[in-house]
Design an enzyme around this catalytic site. Structure first.
Site, PDB file in Angstrom:
ATOM      1  N   ASN A 116       0.881  -1.162   0.000  1.00  0.00           N
ATOM      2  CA  ASN A 116       0.000   0.000   0.000  1.00  0.00           C
ATOM      3  C   ASN A 116       0.918   1.211   0.000  1.00  0.00           C
ATOM      4  OD1 ASN A 116      -1.802   2.050   0.488  1.00  0.00           O
ATOM      5  ND2 ASN A 116      -2.258   1.440   2.598  1.00  0.00           N
TER       6      ASN A 116
ATOM      7  N   LYS B  80       0.223   4.294  -0.336  1.00  0.00           N
ATOM      8  CA  LYS B  80      -0.345   5.521   0.255  1.00  0.00           C
ATOM      9  C   LYS B  80      -0.061   6.709  -0.668  1.00  0.00           C
ATOM     10  CE  LYS B  80      -0.045   3.329   4.688  1.00  0.00           C
ATOM     11  NZ  LYS B  80      -0.025   3.461   6.134  1.00  0.00           N
TER      12      LYS B  80
ATOM     13  N   HIS C 144      -9.571   1.881   4.227  1.00  0.00           N
ATOM     14  CA  HIS C 144      -8.336   1.969   5.012  1.00  0.00           C
ATOM     15  C   HIS C 144      -8.575   2.931   6.181  1.00  0.00           C
ATOM     16  CE1 HIS C 144      -4.254   2.893   6.191  1.00  0.00           C
ATOM     17  NE2 HIS C 144      -3.903   1.769   5.605  1.00  0.00           N
TER      18      HIS C 144
ATOM     19  N   GLU D 159      -6.877   5.217   7.353  1.00  0.00           N
ATOM     20  CA  GLU D 159      -6.550   6.611   7.059  1.00  0.00           C
ATOM     21  C   GLU D 159      -7.694   7.287   6.310  1.00  0.00           C
ATOM     22  OE1 GLU D 159      -2.810   5.732   5.213  1.00  0.00           O
ATOM     23  OE2 GLU D 159      -1.998   5.160   7.159  1.00  0.00           O
TER      24      GLU D 159
ATOM     25  N   GLU E 262      -5.962  -4.479  10.237  1.00  0.00           N
ATOM     26  CA  GLU E 262      -4.886  -3.536  10.533  1.00  0.00           C
ATOM     27  C   GLU E 262      -5.173  -2.784  11.823  1.00  0.00           C
ATOM     28  OE1 GLU E 262      -2.677  -2.477   6.637  1.00  0.00           O
ATOM     29  OE2 GLU E 262      -4.342  -1.096   6.848  1.00  0.00           O
TER      30      GLU E 262
ATOM     31  N   GLY F 281       2.277   2.217  10.717  1.00  0.00           N
ATOM     32  CA  GLY F 281       3.300   3.248  10.579  1.00  0.00           C
ATOM     33  C   GLY F 281       3.992   3.611  11.891  1.00  0.00           C
TER      34      GLY F 281
ATOM     35  N   SER G  13       2.924  -2.199  10.184  1.00  0.00           N
ATOM     36  CA  SER G  13       4.370  -2.314  10.413  1.00  0.00           C
ATOM     37  C   SER G  13       4.927  -3.698  10.085  1.00  0.00           C
ATOM     38  CB  SER G  13       4.725  -1.915  11.844  1.00  0.00           C
ATOM     39  OG  SER G  13       4.360  -0.578  12.082  1.00  0.00           O
TER      40      SER G  13
HETATM   41  P1  PGA Z   1       2.609   0.215   7.572  1.00  0.00           P
HETATM   42  O1  PGA Z   1       1.188   0.504   6.857  1.00  0.00           O
HETATM   43  O2  PGA Z   1       3.085  -1.107   7.054  1.00  0.00           O
HETATM   44  O3  PGA Z   1       3.481   1.363   7.143  1.00  0.00           O
HETATM   45  O4  PGA Z   1       2.351   0.176   9.026  1.00  0.00           O
HETATM   46  C1  PGA Z   1       0.270  -0.521   6.677  1.00  0.00           C
HETATM   47  C2  PGA Z   1      -0.996   0.023   6.076  1.00  0.00           C
HETATM   48  O5  PGA Z   1      -1.461   1.094   6.514  1.00  0.00           O
HETATM   49  O6  PGA Z   1      -1.561  -0.584   5.172  1.00  0.00           O
END
Ligand code: PGA
Length: 249
Positions: free
Chosen positions: A10, A12, A95, A97, A167, A173, A213
């Protein structure tokens, strides 16, 4: 039949089109793995250059979002038909976010799920709890609700092809991966929820990813869990490390 693992990056809001092409060229030789579905979910403007750059490889391309209407006066949105026409096979929906910054709800996610199936695009539907919810002991209640609303009116045959990404928001992150036990526990709970909504056969086929992560060190243990069928990878999908994650064993 064993479920095929699916490991998706992903990106982003990262990578301009020229950077995207460079990254695909770097990763192409590193992400070969017949046993795994490899998907790059990329910003809308990168989709076409990434499809071009990925030609001849096992990389499939996904979008990070789409709208639930066919077309019309929705300034700034991307339609499912637009994605379908260029060869997008997956779309990340809901997601955290998008839920946090763009007012996405489980109801809008559900509308998008139904549209994605109509257009032959596989949804990767995200769910996950905040740290506060985990501490309150309502993780599974919250996630069950996200899954139940997200899958409203989705048929069993459609659900079998879907992907759910678990998630935990506190792990995204932050460098804090959930423990293997925590991740497995929730993914098993999600599968049980799908069995309740549909039946055991549907629950046995749907693929459930862990995200938050994930890195080359944590991937092998996570992906070895009975109910974890791969990962949704943010930060580490922008680096050569993604090749090690795809080839986790
Ligand atoms: P990350 O993001 O691996 O940077 O924690 C995962 C995601 O939000 O899909």
């Amino acid at each position: 039949m064993a479920r095929k693992k699916i490991i998706a990056g992903n990106w982003k809001m990262n990578m301009t089109p020229s950077q995207a092409v460079k990254l695909v060229e770097t990763l192409k030789p590193l992400v070969g793995n017949e046993g795994v579905d490899v998907v790059f979910c990329v910003p809308a403007i990168d989709i076409i250059p990434v499809l071009e750059a990925a030609k001849g490889s096992n990389i499939q391309v996904g979008a990070e979002n789409m709208y639930f209407e066919e077309k019309g006066a929705y300034t700034g949105e991307i339609s499912p038909a637009m994605l379908e026409e260029v060869g997008v096979k997956y779309v990340v929906l809901g997601h955290s976010e998008r839920r946090q910054y763009f007012a996405e709800t489980s109801e809008t996610v559900n509308k998008k799920m139904l549209k994605a199936f109509e257009h032959g695009i596989t949804p990767i539907m995200c769910c996950g709890e905040t740290l506060e919810q985990r501490e309150q002991g309502i993780t599974m209640d919250w996630i069950r609700q996200q899954v139940k609303v997200g899958f409203q009116n989705v048929t069993a045959d459609q659900a079998k092809t879907a992907v759910i990404a678990y998630e935990p928001i506190w792990a995204i992150g932050t460098g804090k991966t959930a423990t293997t036990e925590q991740a497995q526990e929730v993914c098993a709970g999600i599968r049980a929820c799908i069995a309740e909504i549909y039946d055991e056969a549907t629950a046995a086929e749907i693929r459930i990813q862990y995200g938050g992560s994930v890195n080359a060190k944590t991937a092998p243990d996570l992906f070895a869990q009975a109910d974890i069928d791969g990962g949704l990878v943010g930060g580490a999908s922008l680096k050569e490390e993604f090749g090690q994650i795809v080839n986790y064993k």
